[in-house]
Scaffold this active site. Structure first.
Site, short mmCIF file in Angstrom:
data_model
loop_
_atom_site.label_atom_id
_atom_site.label_comp_id
_atom_site.label_asym_id
_atom_site.label_seq_id
_atom_site.Cartn_x
_atom_site.Cartn_y
_atom_site.Cartn_z
N GLY A 14 35.79 38.10 11.48
CA GLY A 14 37.40 36.82 11.08
C GLY A 14 36.61 36.33 12.54
O GLY A 14 36.57 36.72 13.45
N ARG A 18 44.75 33.77 13.78
CA ARG A 18 46.44 34.04 14.56
C ARG A 18 46.91 34.05 15.51
O ARG A 18 47.41 34.05 15.84
CB ARG A 18 47.26 35.07 13.61
CG ARG A 18 47.24 34.20 11.81
CD ARG A 18 47.00 35.32 11.13
NE ARG A 18 45.39 36.17 10.84
CZ ARG A 18 46.25 36.52 10.13
NH1 ARG A 18 47.33 37.19 8.92
NH2 ARG A 18 45.33 37.47 9.35
N LYS A 25 38.78 37.62 17.63
CA LYS A 25 39.70 38.73 17.45
C LYS A 25 39.29 39.83 18.17
O LYS A 25 40.22 40.34 19.31
CB LYS A 25 40.48 38.65 16.04
CG LYS A 25 40.63 40.04 15.48
CD LYS A 25 41.97 39.34 14.69
CE LYS A 25 41.62 39.68 13.56
NZ LYS A 25 42.72 39.26 12.92
N GLU A 159 48.64 40.31 -1.76
CA GLU A 159 48.31 39.63 -0.71
C GLU A 159 50.15 39.40 -0.49
O GLU A 159 50.28 39.21 -1.35
CB GLU A 159 47.55 39.15 0.02
CG GLU A 159 46.49 39.10 -0.22
CD GLU A 159 46.29 40.53 0.88
OE1 GLU A 159 46.03 40.40 1.93
OE2 GLU A 159 46.11 41.66 0.34
N ASN A 174 48.24 48.06 2.20
CA ASN A 174 47.10 48.20 1.90
C ASN A 174 46.44 47.94 3.57
O ASN A 174 46.57 46.96 4.51
CB ASN A 174 46.60 46.90 1.94
CG ASN A 174 44.49 47.27 2.27
OD1 ASN A 174 44.30 48.10 2.42
ND2 ASN A 174 44.63 45.35 1.70
N TYR A 371 39.55 46.26 59.64
CA TYR A 371 38.61 46.08 58.64
C TYR A 371 37.86 47.07 59.30
O TYR A 371 36.55 46.67 60.05
CB TYR A 371 38.27 44.97 58.67
CG TYR A 371 37.08 44.73 57.60
CD1 TYR A 371 37.18 44.59 56.28
CD2 TYR A 371 35.97 43.99 58.07
CE1 TYR A 371 36.01 44.26 55.67
CE2 TYR A 371 34.86 44.33 57.56
CZ TYR A 371 35.00 44.16 56.27
OH TYR A 371 33.76 44.18 55.39
N ASN A 391 30.89 42.72 60.89
CA ASN A 391 29.92 42.98 59.86
C ASN A 391 28.81 41.72 59.61
O ASN A 391 27.72 41.84 59.25
CB ASN A 391 30.10 44.04 58.41
CG ASN A 391 30.89 43.45 57.32
OD1 ASN A 391 32.48 42.31 58.19
ND2 ASN A 391 30.81 44.29 56.52
N SER A 410 42.69 51.07 70.38
CA SER A 410 42.97 49.72 69.21
C SER A 410 42.47 48.16 69.97
O SER A 410 42.25 48.53 70.62
CB SER A 410 44.04 49.70 69.60
OG SER A 410 45.17 50.86 69.24
#
Ligand code: UD1
Ligand code: CA
Length: 465
Positions: A14, A18, A25, A159, A174, A371, A391, A410
């Site tokens: 299907g 909807r 789906k 249904e 069902n 980094y 890099n 640092s």
């Protein structure tokens, strides 16, 4: 009955009108994987994949590609003319088996236990059609099962759109899961008509048709009404997702994992977690991820396809992607561990640190604003705040090697390819472009100039003006 005598058909052709979505789906995801993948997983727990026939149609090749690796068979229903037509299309395949089950590709919560229960009830009672039913709190939208009095015999399935006013209070729905005896089903399936509001061949109409021919049509009620829930709308998909996540969280908690505010956490089905690990609110654990014992995963962290050892502390807001983190490591807050990173035992990666293909040895630390990309870092290394591995030269990526015991001051920039030997020191704010020998000190920055009294003189000159 051996499983060889039993096939499983999964209806997945299907469009899912909807949902108002471009994606088929059954490929919409709940619990981190497509609806159809959940149904196939439960089916393969009961019969081998060569006994499973998935009926595909809308975007058939896309659906097939998404689940082909499970080894199931496919039947193409080129035009989708209803659930009855879907089973007609698979007739040649299914008629080889004495009995078969029908599952719906859009109802993912079905469990193997329940599939076995339908099969065993069906064969034990020698039924022609057995319908799994449920009594959910709100039956709106589902087909309703009309029983013959209080027996387990069914008269018909009606249904929603065809319900007569006096049938509207029937609360038994069902599920869309059935078992059939092949021979009488296929002897009668061509009697289906399209005389209904959708102009489709309804598989559900087989109930009344078979009863009229004197066949036994039975109902068996699901123990848990949630298990048969289908997803026809986005709202229903989201609610199924919540349902699956909660099922997973409960399972983990029953195994000794603590999950605070589980309704806020997103944990995929395949995730494994050791005992005494705590998960704080708003954590996501995705894909093929495993966590060891006694870890703490703090709020807003997202971990995908990664391996986390024991006693690891992942502080708030950290992202870990396709990486491994060894025992006792501390990550975050706000670390970004990108693919291919291996964080060693007891290592620390702190706030605003990004790693990519970075190996950080035992006990090494990179605690602030750094980094680290394409880098091999030994044990006991201290990476100072603001360090950057350069890099990338605009064309290629290059590697940095930092041996055991190195101290990187640092604000250093480390231009790869580069090797810093064991125990070396890098002076703060250095731009290092050449290899540094072991046990040496490398400084590469402008030499400091001090001009005595300069500032004072400047102030005085300004004062005169
Ligand atoms: C169906 C049942 C309804 C039941 C509900 C349970 C019918 C007519 N109705 O309704 O009684 O309460 O399931 O969830 O069967 N499909 C195909 N080919 C088609 C049409 C559908 O493969 O031609 C597939 C769909 O992809 C879906 C499944 O069959 O996976 C069910 O179809 P859907 O349209 O969702 O039926 P419902 O309206 O939910
Ligand atoms: Ca449906």
């Amino acid at each position: 009955m051996s499983s060889q005598d039993f096939a499983i058909a999964i209806m997945a052709a299907g469009k899912g009108t909807r949902l108002k979505s471009k994606r088929p789906k059954v490929l919409h995801e709940v619990g981190g994987k497509p609806l159809l993948a959940h149904v196939i997983r439960s089916a393969t727990a009961v019969v081998p994949p060569q006994n499973i026939y998935v009926i595909i149609g809308h975007e058939a090749e896309r659906v097939r590609a998404a689940v082909a690796q499970t080894g199931v068979n496919f039947v193409v229903q080129a035009e989708q003319r209803g659930t009855g037509h879907a089973i007609q299309t698979a007739r040649t395949a299914l008629a080889q088996f004495a009995n078969f089950l029908v599952l719906s590709g859009d109802a993912p919560l079905i469990r193997p236990e329940t599939i076995r229960r339908i099969r065993d009830f069906h064969t034990a009672h020698g039924a022609t059609m057995t319908i799994l039913t449920a009594k959910p709190s709100d039956p709106t939208g589902y087909g309703r099962v009309l029983r013959e009095g209080a027996t387990d015999r069914v008269a018909a399935i009606v249904e929603q759109k065809s319900l007569r006013p006096e049938q509207s209070d029937v609360g038994e729905i069902n599920s869309g899961f059935y078992a059939f005896h092949s021979e009488p089903l296929f002897a009668n399936i061509d009697r289906l008509s399209t005389d209904n509001p959708h102009g489709e061949y309804y598989l559900t109409d087989m109930a009344a048709l078979l009863v009229a021919k004197g066949h036994k049509v039975l109902a068996i009620r699901a123990h848990d009404p949630d298990e048969v829930l289908g997803a026809n709308t986005i709202a229903e998909l989201v609610s199924l997702d919540a349902n699956l996540r909660m099922r997973k969280a409960r399972e983990l908690m029953s195994q000794g994992v603590t999950i605070f505010r589980p309704e806020t956490c997103v944990i995929d089905d395949e995730v494994r977690i050791g005992v005494d690990t705590s998960i704080e609110p708003f954590v996501q654990l995705l894909g093929n991820t495993s966590l060891g014992e006694n870890c703490r995963i703090r709020s807003y962290s997202v971990i995908t396809n990664s391996r986390i050892g024991n006693d690891v502390n992942i502080r708030p807001g950290s992202i870990v992607d396709e990486s491994s983190i060894a025992t006792g490591a501390i990550i975050g807050p706000y670390s970004h561990i990108r693919p291919g990173s291996e964080i060693g035992e007891g290592a620390h990666v702190g706030n605003f640190v990004e790693t990519k293909k970075a190996h950080l040895g035992r006990g090494s630390k990179a605690n602030h604003l750094t980094y680290l990309g394409d880098v091999e870092i030994g044990a006991g290394v201290n990476v100072g705040a603001g360090t950057i591995t350069c890099n990338y030269d605009g064309v290629n990526k290059h590697k940095t090697v930092i041996e055991d015991g190195v101290f990187v001051g640092s604000d250093s920039t480390l231009v790869a390819p580069l090797k810093i030997g064991q125990g070396a020191y890098i002076g703060a704010a250095s731009c290092i472009t050449q290899d540094v020998p072991a046990d040496s000190l490398a400084i590469a920055r402008g030499v400091q100039v001090v001009k005595d009294g300069w500032a004072k003189r400047r102030r005085e000159e300004r004062g005169k003006k």
